[in-house]
Design an enzyme around this catalytic site. Structure first.
Site, PDB file in Angstrom:
ATOM      1  N   LYS A  29       7.756   1.587  -8.716  1.00 11.85           N
ATOM      2  CA  LYS A  29       7.159   1.562  -7.153  1.00 11.85           C
ATOM      3  C   LYS A  29       7.992   0.697  -6.651  1.00 11.85           C
ATOM      4  O   LYS A  29       8.528  -0.603  -7.173  1.00 11.85           O
ATOM      5  CB  LYS A  29       5.902   0.884  -7.617  1.00 11.85           C
ATOM      6  CG  LYS A  29       4.794   0.515  -6.342  1.00 11.85           C
ATOM      7  CD  LYS A  29       3.644   0.119  -6.505  1.00 11.85           C
ATOM      8  CE  LYS A  29       3.351  -1.406  -6.883  1.00 11.85           C
ATOM      9  NZ  LYS A  29       3.786  -2.027  -5.546  1.00 11.85           N
ATOM     10  N   GLU A  38       7.742  -1.340  -2.401  1.00 12.35           N
ATOM     11  CA  GLU A  38       6.880  -1.866  -1.075  1.00 12.35           C
ATOM     12  C   GLU A  38       7.825  -1.324   0.110  1.00 12.35           C
ATOM     13  O   GLU A  38       9.015  -1.581   0.292  1.00 12.35           O
ATOM     14  CB  GLU A  38       6.498  -3.073  -1.003  1.00 12.35           C
ATOM     15  CG  GLU A  38       5.490  -3.601  -2.373  1.00 12.35           C
ATOM     16  CD  GLU A  38       5.283  -5.157  -2.293  1.00 12.35           C
ATOM     17  OE1 GLU A  38       4.557  -5.564  -3.079  1.00 12.35           O
ATOM     18  OE2 GLU A  38       5.526  -5.724  -1.295  1.00 12.35           O
ATOM     19  N   GLU A  41      -2.960  -0.705   0.281  1.00 11.59           N
ATOM     20  CA  GLU A  41      -3.444  -1.961   0.088  1.00 11.59           C
ATOM     21  C   GLU A  41      -3.970  -2.723   1.079  1.00 11.59           C
ATOM     22  O   GLU A  41      -3.293  -2.813   2.011  1.00 11.59           O
ATOM     23  CB  GLU A  41      -2.531  -2.906  -1.055  1.00 11.59           C
ATOM     24  CG  GLU A  41      -3.327  -4.104  -1.615  1.00 11.59           C
ATOM     25  CD  GLU A  41      -2.480  -4.886  -2.125  1.00 11.59           C
ATOM     26  OE1 GLU A  41      -2.800  -6.235  -2.558  1.00 11.59           O
ATOM     27  OE2 GLU A  41      -1.469  -4.446  -2.601  1.00 11.59           O
ATOM     28  N   ASP A  83       4.373  -6.497 -10.004  1.00 16.02           N
ATOM     29  CA  ASP A  83       4.931  -7.959 -10.016  1.00 16.02           C
ATOM     30  C   ASP A  83       3.942  -9.171 -10.185  1.00 16.02           C
ATOM     31  O   ASP A  83       4.054 -10.098  -9.894  1.00 16.02           O
ATOM     32  CB  ASP A  83       6.011  -8.107  -9.026  1.00 16.02           C
ATOM     33  CG  ASP A  83       5.440  -7.677  -7.665  1.00 16.02           C
ATOM     34  OD1 ASP A  83       3.984  -7.373  -7.435  1.00 16.02           O
ATOM     35  OD2 ASP A  83       6.320  -7.587  -6.396  1.00 16.02           O
ATOM     36  N   SER A  84       2.575  -8.461  -9.955  1.00 20.06           N
ATOM     37  CA  SER A  84       1.577  -9.686 -10.034  1.00 20.06           C
ATOM     38  C   SER A  84       1.523 -10.200 -11.388  1.00 20.06           C
ATOM     39  O   SER A  84       0.824 -11.177 -11.720  1.00 20.06           O
ATOM     40  CB  SER A  84       0.158  -8.619  -9.971  1.00 20.06           C
ATOM     41  OG  SER A  84       0.156  -7.598 -10.789  1.00 20.06           O
ATOM     42  N   ASP A  93       7.238  -1.873 -11.541  1.00 23.29           N
ATOM     43  CA  ASP A  93       7.264  -2.365 -10.066  1.00 23.29           C
ATOM     44  C   ASP A  93       8.635  -3.356  -9.791  1.00 23.29           C
ATOM     45  O   ASP A  93       8.833  -4.034 -10.405  1.00 23.29           O
ATOM     46  CB  ASP A  93       5.974  -3.471  -9.935  1.00 23.29           C
ATOM     47  CG  ASP A  93       5.609  -3.567  -8.577  1.00 23.29           C
ATOM     48  OD1 ASP A  93       6.051  -2.927  -7.658  1.00 23.29           O
ATOM     49  OD2 ASP A  93       4.654  -4.370  -8.356  1.00 23.29           O
TER      50      ASP A  93
END
Length: 282
Positions: free
Chosen positions: A114, A116, A183, A45-46, A84
């Protein structure tokens, strides 16, 4: 061409070899990374920041993520492609999380997703894995929670915070994650997490003792014009190379040296004479 990297291979690599992971957002980048032998390609999502120019990762939704994941999946023939899950695509309910995760595999042709978070997302992870959807976890500095952290700040810096992080990793591994991104945490904490769980850890700003490393490809290649974190190593400065090439293109257009004779298409002499005759009759 080697066979596609699989989830069982990723898990089995722990303690045997280091894993490489990079972000990718489009077909050509995926193609180059794939041909470089990268193990996993994360459509992060970056994307919101390094491709679309937003200030954070919260500004993309499922539509954008599926679109770009599809492009990466078309370019990657060997690497494991991971989609993501964007902000609020998995937090509302287990059912909604499961549905959205399924779209990454069914529509975008990713091989995994993925998400978070620690113990709070364990029910979502468990449901996805039970449905046959491989999941990569993400702990530590989780960008989708940056507002809660007060910005992009290093996590796990106290003994109590580190203990919670280790427990979260164990919970995610037990829920079925095949790997976990760590991270922005102290190196010694990352080493402890790596030792505490049976699946690979993938570090980004988490030191050398993780089972693998991941970076944002725009940072690696020098393509992002804003802040670059301390943990990034730039392996190229392609932004400057691109600027030089495009400046030269503009200059050659302006001074008339492009296009040259080698870039032109011609017409047979007989046809050229016919055309000239037609023009003369007007």
């Amino acid at each position: 061409m080697k066979n596609r990297v699989t989830v069982p291979e990723i898990i089995a690599s722990k303690g045997k070899r280091k894993l490489s992971e990079l972000t990718a957002y489009d077909y050509p980048t995926a193609l180059w990374a794939d041909q470089s032998g990268i193990d996993m390609l994360l459509v992060g999502d970056s994307l919101a920041m390094v491709v679309l120019g937003h200030d954070d990762t919260l500004s993309v939704g499922m539509t954008e993520m599926l679109h770009h994941t599809s492009a990466v999946a078309r370019g990657a023939k060997r690497a494991l492609v991971i989609g993501d899950m964007p902000f609020m695509s998995y937090q509302v309910s287990v059912e909604e999380a499961l549905y959205n995760a399924g779209l990454f595999l069914k529509e975008a042709k990713a091989q995994a997703v993925k998400l978070e978070g620690g113990r709070r997302v364990a029910p979502q992870v468990k449901a996805m894995v039970e449905a046959g959807i491989p999941v990569q976890g993400h702990l530590g500095l989780t960008p989708q929670s940056s507002a809660q952290f007060g910005g992009f700040k290093i996590q796990g810096k106290t003994a109590e915070a580190a203990k919670i992080l280790i427990e979260d990793a164990q919970i995610l591994a037990e829920a079925g994650c095949f790997s976990i991104v760590l991270e922005g945490i102290p190196s010694n904490v990352a080493a402890m997490v790596t030792e505490a769980i049976p699946v690979p850890t993938i570090g980004i700003g988490a030191g050398p003792d993780c089972d693998g490393q991941v970076l944002v490809i725009h940072d690696v290649l020098g393509l992002y014009d804003r802040f670059v974190p301390k943990f990034v190593k730039k392996y190229a400065q392609l932004g400057l190379t691109i600027k030089e090439a495009l400046t030269k293109y503009r200059e050659e257009v302006e001074n008339g040296t492009f296009p040259g004779p080698e870039h032109e298409f011609g017409m047979a002499e007989l046809e050229a004479k016919k055309l000239s005759g037609l023009e003369d009759k007007k």
